[in-house]
Design a protein around this motif. Structure first.
Motif, short mmCIF file in Angstrom:
data_model
loop_
_atom_site.label_atom_id
_atom_site.label_comp_id
_atom_site.label_asym_id
_atom_site.label_seq_id
_atom_site.Cartn_x
_atom_site.Cartn_y
_atom_site.Cartn_z
N ALA A 190 -6.66 -0.62 -5.84
CA ALA A 190 -6.26 0.19 -4.69
C ALA A 190 -6.66 -0.44 -3.38
O ALA A 190 -5.93 -0.38 -2.39
CB ALA A 190 -6.86 1.60 -4.81
N SER A 191 -7.82 -1.07 -3.34
CA SER A 191 -8.30 -1.62 -2.07
C SER A 191 -7.58 -2.89 -1.67
O SER A 191 -7.75 -3.37 -0.56
CB SER A 191 -9.81 -1.90 -2.17
OG SER A 191 -10.06 -2.88 -3.16
N SER A 192 -6.75 -3.46 -2.53
CA SER A 192 -6.07 -4.71 -2.20
C SER A 192 -4.72 -4.50 -1.53
O SER A 192 -4.08 -5.46 -1.11
CB SER A 192 -5.88 -5.55 -3.46
OG SER A 192 -4.97 -4.92 -4.35
N TYR A 193 -4.28 -3.26 -1.41
CA TYR A 193 -2.98 -2.98 -0.81
C TYR A 193 -3.09 -2.84 0.70
O TYR A 193 -4.11 -2.39 1.23
CB TYR A 193 -2.42 -1.67 -1.37
CG TYR A 193 -1.83 -1.82 -2.76
CD1 TYR A 193 -2.62 -1.67 -3.89
CD2 TYR A 193 -0.48 -2.10 -2.93
CE1 TYR A 193 -2.09 -1.82 -5.16
CE2 TYR A 193 0.06 -2.24 -4.20
CZ TYR A 193 -0.75 -2.09 -5.30
OH TYR A 193 -0.21 -2.23 -6.55
N ALA A 194 -2.03 -3.20 1.38
CA ALA A 194 -1.89 -2.84 2.78
C ALA A 194 -1.65 -1.33 2.84
O ALA A 194 -0.99 -0.77 1.96
CB ALA A 194 -0.72 -3.58 3.41
N MET A 195 -2.22 -0.69 3.84
CA MET A 195 -2.13 0.76 3.94
C MET A 195 -1.52 1.14 5.28
O MET A 195 -1.64 0.41 6.27
CB MET A 195 -3.52 1.38 3.83
CG MET A 195 -4.25 1.04 2.56
SD MET A 195 -3.64 1.95 1.15
CE MET A 195 -4.17 3.61 1.57
N GLY A 196 -0.91 2.30 5.29
CA GLY A 196 -0.29 2.73 6.54
C GLY A 196 -0.17 4.23 6.64
O GLY A 196 -0.48 4.96 5.69
N TRP A 197 0.29 4.67 7.80
CA TRP A 197 0.55 6.08 8.06
C TRP A 197 1.96 6.24 8.61
O TRP A 197 2.42 5.43 9.43
CB TRP A 197 -0.44 6.64 9.08
CG TRP A 197 -1.84 6.77 8.58
CD1 TRP A 197 -2.86 5.86 8.71
CD2 TRP A 197 -2.39 7.88 7.87
NE1 TRP A 197 -3.99 6.34 8.12
CE2 TRP A 197 -3.74 7.58 7.60
CE3 TRP A 197 -1.88 9.10 7.42
CZ2 TRP A 197 -4.58 8.45 6.90
CZ3 TRP A 197 -2.71 9.97 6.74
CH2 TRP A 197 -4.05 9.64 6.48
N PHE A 198 2.62 7.27 8.16
CA PHE A 198 3.91 7.69 8.67
C PHE A 198 3.78 9.16 9.07
O PHE A 198 2.83 9.83 8.68
CB PHE A 198 5.00 7.56 7.60
CG PHE A 198 5.44 6.15 7.35
CD1 PHE A 198 4.65 5.26 6.63
CD2 PHE A 198 6.65 5.69 7.83
CE1 PHE A 198 5.05 3.95 6.39
CE2 PHE A 198 7.08 4.38 7.59
CZ PHE A 198 6.26 3.53 6.86
N ARG A 199 4.75 9.63 9.82
CA ARG A 199 4.79 11.06 10.14
C ARG A 199 6.23 11.53 10.16
O ARG A 199 7.16 10.75 10.39
CB ARG A 199 4.10 11.34 11.47
CG ARG A 199 4.81 10.77 12.69
CD ARG A 199 3.97 11.02 13.93
NE ARG A 199 4.63 10.51 15.14
CZ ARG A 199 4.06 10.51 16.34
NH1 ARG A 199 2.83 10.98 16.51
NH2 ARG A 199 4.72 10.05 17.38
#
Length: 123
Positions: free
Chosen positions: A28-37
């Motif tokens: 899980a920690s190896s992924y790029a993460m983001g936020w959408f709305r």
């Protein structure tokens, strides 16, 4: 990978709020993460993204200078610090994960989605 977002709520104009998204699962920690709305009646839009190494960060123009994305890989958690909130920030906020920052910035390329958390900014 499972993503769980929390931290939304009802705030006043100008207030601050911090959203969190906890990731679990293999690598899980190896992924790029983001936020959408996604606001009522509107399409889901990109807000911010960060690589797993934290060497690349991107924010949408609409939130630049007010919102800040960060992550703590030891806790497998990504944060979205939201300052100077405006009524137009009202939306359901979703966290996302994908193999690269470029992919996590495009909703059609997101591999994993968390459930949304509602942010309401009252004037």
């Amino acid at each position: 990978v499972q993503l769980q977002a929390f931290g939304g709520g009802l705030v006043q104009v100008g207030d601050s709020l911090r959203l969190s998204c906890a990731a679990s699962g293999r690598s899980a920690s190896s992924y790029a993460m983001g936020w959408f709305r996604q606001a009522p009646g509107k399409e889901r839009e990109f807000v911010a993204a960060i690589t797993w190494r934290r060497d690349q960060i991107s924010h949408a123009d609409s939130v630049k200078g007010r919102f800040y994305i960060s992550r703590d890989n030891a806790k497998n958690t990504v944060y979205l610090q939201m300052n100077s909130l405006k009524p137009e920030d009202t939306a359901v906020y979703f966290c996302a994960a994908s193999a690269s920052i470029k992919m996590v910035m495009a909703s059609t390329c997101v591999r994993y989605w968390g459930q949304g958390t509602l942010v309401t900014v009252s004037s």
